[in-house]
Design an enzyme around this catalytic site. Structure first.
Site, PDB file in Angstrom:
ATOM      1  N   CYS A 116      -8.544 -15.357   3.425  1.00  0.00           N
ATOM      2  CA  CYS A 116      -8.568 -14.684   4.737  1.00  0.00           C
ATOM      3  C   CYS A 116      -9.681 -15.203   5.641  1.00  0.00           C
ATOM      4  CB  CYS A 116      -8.683 -13.176   4.550  1.00  0.00           C
ATOM      5  SG  CYS A 116      -7.236 -12.510   3.737  1.00  0.00           S
ATOM      6  N   HIS A 256     -10.981 -10.333  11.301  1.00  0.00           N
ATOM      7  CA  HIS A 256      -9.811 -10.506  10.436  1.00  0.00           C
ATOM      8  C   HIS A 256      -9.122  -9.146  10.306  1.00  0.00           C
ATOM      9  CE1 HIS A 256      -7.211 -11.425   7.184  1.00  0.00           C
ATOM     10  NE2 HIS A 256      -7.860 -10.678   6.323  1.00  0.00           N
ATOM     11  N   ASN A 286      -1.629  -8.020   7.633  1.00  0.00           N
ATOM     12  CA  ASN A 286      -2.596  -9.066   7.281  1.00  0.00           C
ATOM     13  C   ASN A 286      -1.844 -10.387   7.098  1.00  0.00           C
ATOM     14  OD1 ASN A 286      -4.450 -10.757   6.101  1.00  0.00           O
ATOM     15  ND2 ASN A 286      -5.163  -9.275   4.576  1.00  0.00           N
TER      16      ASN A 286
HETATM   17  O1  UT7 Z   1      -7.726  -9.626   3.522  1.00  0.00           O
HETATM   18  C1  UT7 Z   1      -8.312  -9.889   2.285  1.00  0.00           C
HETATM   19  C2  UT7 Z   1      -9.219  -8.822   1.885  1.00  0.00           C
HETATM   20  N1  UT7 Z   1      -8.506  -7.622   1.570  1.00  0.00           N
HETATM   21  C3  UT7 Z   1      -8.907  -6.473   2.073  1.00  0.00           C
HETATM   22  O2  UT7 Z   1      -9.843  -6.432   2.830  1.00  0.00           O
HETATM   23  C4  UT7 Z   1      -8.239  -5.217   1.574  1.00  0.00           C
HETATM   24  C5  UT7 Z   1      -9.267  -4.222   1.134  1.00  0.00           C
HETATM   25  N2  UT7 Z   1      -8.719  -3.020   0.540  1.00  0.00           N
HETATM   26  C6  UT7 Z   1      -8.024  -2.102   1.271  1.00  0.00           C
HETATM   27  O3  UT7 Z   1      -7.752  -2.310   2.441  1.00  0.00           O
HETATM   28  C7  UT7 Z   1      -7.655  -0.790   0.611  1.00  0.00           C
HETATM   29  O4  UT7 Z   1      -8.364  -0.667  -0.612  1.00  0.00           O
HETATM   30  C8  UT7 Z   1      -6.129  -0.631   0.331  1.00  0.00           C
HETATM   31  C9  UT7 Z   1      -5.392  -0.479   1.638  1.00  0.00           C
HETATM   32  C10 UT7 Z   1      -5.605  -1.834  -0.440  1.00  0.00           C
HETATM   33  C11 UT7 Z   1      -5.892   0.626  -0.494  1.00  0.00           C
HETATM   34  O5  UT7 Z   1      -6.437   1.772   0.179  1.00  0.00           O
HETATM   35  P1  UT7 Z   1      -7.416   2.764  -0.599  1.00  0.00           P
HETATM   36  O6  UT7 Z   1      -7.764   3.813   0.376  1.00  0.00           O
HETATM   37  O7  UT7 Z   1      -8.542   1.955  -1.177  1.00  0.00           O
HETATM   38  O8  UT7 Z   1      -6.487   3.353  -1.700  1.00  0.00           O
HETATM   39  P2  UT7 Z   1      -6.706   3.331  -3.294  1.00  0.00           P
HETATM   40  O9  UT7 Z   1      -6.480   1.956  -3.824  1.00  0.00           O
HETATM   41  O10 UT7 Z   1      -7.975   4.019  -3.608  1.00  0.00           O
HETATM   42  O11 UT7 Z   1      -5.511   4.243  -3.768  1.00  0.00           O
HETATM   43  C12 UT7 Z   1      -5.486   5.660  -3.498  1.00  0.00           C
HETATM   44  C13 UT7 Z   1      -4.148   6.213  -3.935  1.00  0.00           C
HETATM   45  C14 UT7 Z   1      -3.709   5.773  -5.319  1.00  0.00           C
HETATM   46  O12 UT7 Z   1      -3.011   6.821  -5.929  1.00  0.00           O
HETATM   47  P3  UT7 Z   1      -3.683   7.683  -7.084  1.00  0.00           P
HETATM   48  O13 UT7 Z   1      -4.059   6.708  -8.153  1.00  0.00           O
HETATM   49  O14 UT7 Z   1      -4.861   8.333  -6.431  1.00  0.00           O
HETATM   50  O15 UT7 Z   1      -2.599   8.631  -7.459  1.00  0.00           O
HETATM   51  C15 UT7 Z   1      -2.740   4.647  -5.039  1.00  0.00           C
HETATM   52  O16 UT7 Z   1      -1.783   4.463  -6.057  1.00  0.00           O
HETATM   53  O17 UT7 Z   1      -3.143   5.746  -3.035  1.00  0.00           O
HETATM   54  C16 UT7 Z   1      -2.082   5.170  -3.781  1.00  0.00           C
HETATM   55  N3  UT7 Z   1      -1.453   4.114  -3.001  1.00  0.00           N
HETATM   56  C17 UT7 Z   1      -0.410   4.346  -2.193  1.00  0.00           C
HETATM   57  N4  UT7 Z   1       0.263   5.456  -1.878  1.00  0.00           N
HETATM   58  C18 UT7 Z   1       1.269   5.350  -0.989  1.00  0.00           C
HETATM   59  C19 UT7 Z   1      -1.782   2.806  -2.969  1.00  0.00           C
HETATM   60  N5  UT7 Z   1      -0.951   2.159  -2.130  1.00  0.00           N
HETATM   61  C20 UT7 Z   1      -0.087   3.089  -1.645  1.00  0.00           C
HETATM   62  C21 UT7 Z   1       0.981   3.046  -0.739  1.00  0.00           C
HETATM   63  N6  UT7 Z   1       1.618   4.188  -0.451  1.00  0.00           N
HETATM   64  N7  UT7 Z   1       1.365   1.881  -0.147  1.00  0.00           N
END
Ligand code: UT7
Length: 333
Positions: A116, A256, A286
């Site tokens: 990225c 980004h 992204n």
């Molecule tokens: O560009 C390269 C660099 N990449 C980035 O900068 C991305 C950085 N990371 C992020 O943007 C975020 O961490 C994500 C968008 C990937 C995820 O968001 P988050 O707020 O960190 O969510 P999480 O991974 O802590 O997940 C929270 C909950 C989980 O459920 P449980 O385990 O609490 O039951 C996930 O399974 O949200 C769930 N979850 C979803 N639910 C509905 C994860 N993805 C989804 C989804 N829809 N698409």
């Protein structure tokens, strides 16, 4: 001898027609428009459909439009760099394929992989060539067909990515605008948190790797999020300080586009008002190496000659960095 400075003198972008909406994604995995909008800020992303359509399709369209827009004959281009993590094939470079498709024959070309951060790493590479005085027209295209490495059965990653390309022309300048300063970083120990497991020389493609779904983006979202928020803001603030820039001196932050919350946190640390930040994540998601040029293209007619612009990115590697530009032209699209 007077120092030669490099400037972005034109911008173009291209994306496919197909819009993959959150509602369509919700028919594929257990997710919702509400979750994706709240946690990431994406409403839809563009997807390149069709057989044998690789990243070079996106890149060639963006470059063709750039050459048309600037009245540049392909024979005038000295160098083409393609920033990508989704090359058409392992070799040759997608940059070579794009050059062939658009008729660039008098240039050398190569790919650069910094995930990225690819666009800003490649921008600084292009600038270094121009600053030697030997290269007069350098094309940089950031292009990624992220749908080719996205697992549409994994809800934690499939909502994040889209396909697009953005291209810029970089030329020497005679005035005091152009690319002024940069800070770029890599920390390879971060590779464990964001990568594609198979398909490279360490784990070549096999039935086992395909069955284990190892040819897709693997991301530990929360860990990457924490690093992205701190590193992107740290580097942008450091670049501001060493160039004596206060928040009110900055016309635009071009971040980004990985997550609206990361963008917001970076802007806040820099003391910026949201109106100073280029944002289009809602419409494209992204697109990896394409996010920054896609923003520049969308906001092109709102930038003015002399504007102080800060680019900032964080991505797989880990890689991160920031670039300070004094914008070089006024546009009316
Ligand atoms: O560009 C390269 C660099 N990449 C980035 O900068 C991305 C950085 N990371 C992020 O943007 C975020 O961490 C994500 C968008 C990937 C995820 O968001 P988050 O707020 O960190 O969510 P999480 O991974 O802590 O997940 C929270 C909950 C989980 O459920 P449980 O385990 O609490 O039951 C996930 O399974 O949200 C769930 N979850 C979803 N639910 C509905 C994860 N993805 C989804 C989804 N829809 N698409």
């Amino acid at each position: 001898m007077e120092k030669i400075r490099a400037a972005i003198t034109a911008v173009n972008a291209w994306f496919p027609e197909y819009r993959l909406t959150n509602d369509e994604l919700a028919t594929m995995v257990d997710t919702s428009d509400e979750w994706i909008m709240q946690r990431v800020g994406i409403r839809e992303r563009r997807i390149l459909k069709g057989e044998r359509q690789g990243t070079s399709v996106l890149g060639a369209e963006a470059v063709k439009g750039l050459l048309d827009k600037t009245g540049t004959d392909p024979s005038e281009v000295d160098l083409l760099i393609c920033a990508t993590v989704t090359p058409d094939m392992m070799f040759p470079a997608t940059a070579n394929i794009i050059s062939d498709k658009v008729g660039i024959k008098n240039a050398f070309s190569f790919d650069l992989n910094a995930a990225c951060s690819g666009f800003i790493f490649a921008l600084q590479t292009a600038v270094s060539y121009v600053e030697t005085g030997r290269y007069k027209k350098v094309v940089l295209v950031g292009a990624d067909k992220m749908s080719s490495i996205t697992d549409y059965t994994d809800r934690t990653t499939c909502a994040l990515f889209g396909d697009a390309a953005g291209a810029v022309l970089i030329e020497p300048t005679t005035d005091d605008t152009g690319i002024i300063d940069h800070l770029l970083h890599t920390d390879g120990s971060g590779r464990h948190h964001l990568h594609m497991k198979a398909g490279g020389s360490e784990r070549p493609a096999s039935h086992e790797t395909v069955d284990a779904r190892q040819h897709y983006v693997y991301q530990e979202g929360q860990t990457v999020f924490k690093f992205a928020v701190s590193k992107m803001a740290d580097v942008a603030v450091e670049l501001m300080k060493r160039n004596n820039l206060e928040s009110e001196d900055i016309a635009w932050l071009v971040p980004h586009q990985a997550n609206l919350r990361i963008i917001g946190a970076t802007g806040k640390r820099m003391g910026l008002d949201p109106s100073q930040i280029m944002i289009n994540i809602e419409n494209y998601g992204n697109t990896t190496a394409a996010t920054i040029p896609l923003c520049l293209w969308e906001y092109e007619n709102r930038m003015k000659k002399g504007d102080n612009i800060i680019l900032a990115a964080f991505g797989g590697g880990f890689t991160w960095g920031s670039v300070y530009i004094k914008w070089s032209y006024d546009t009316k699209k």
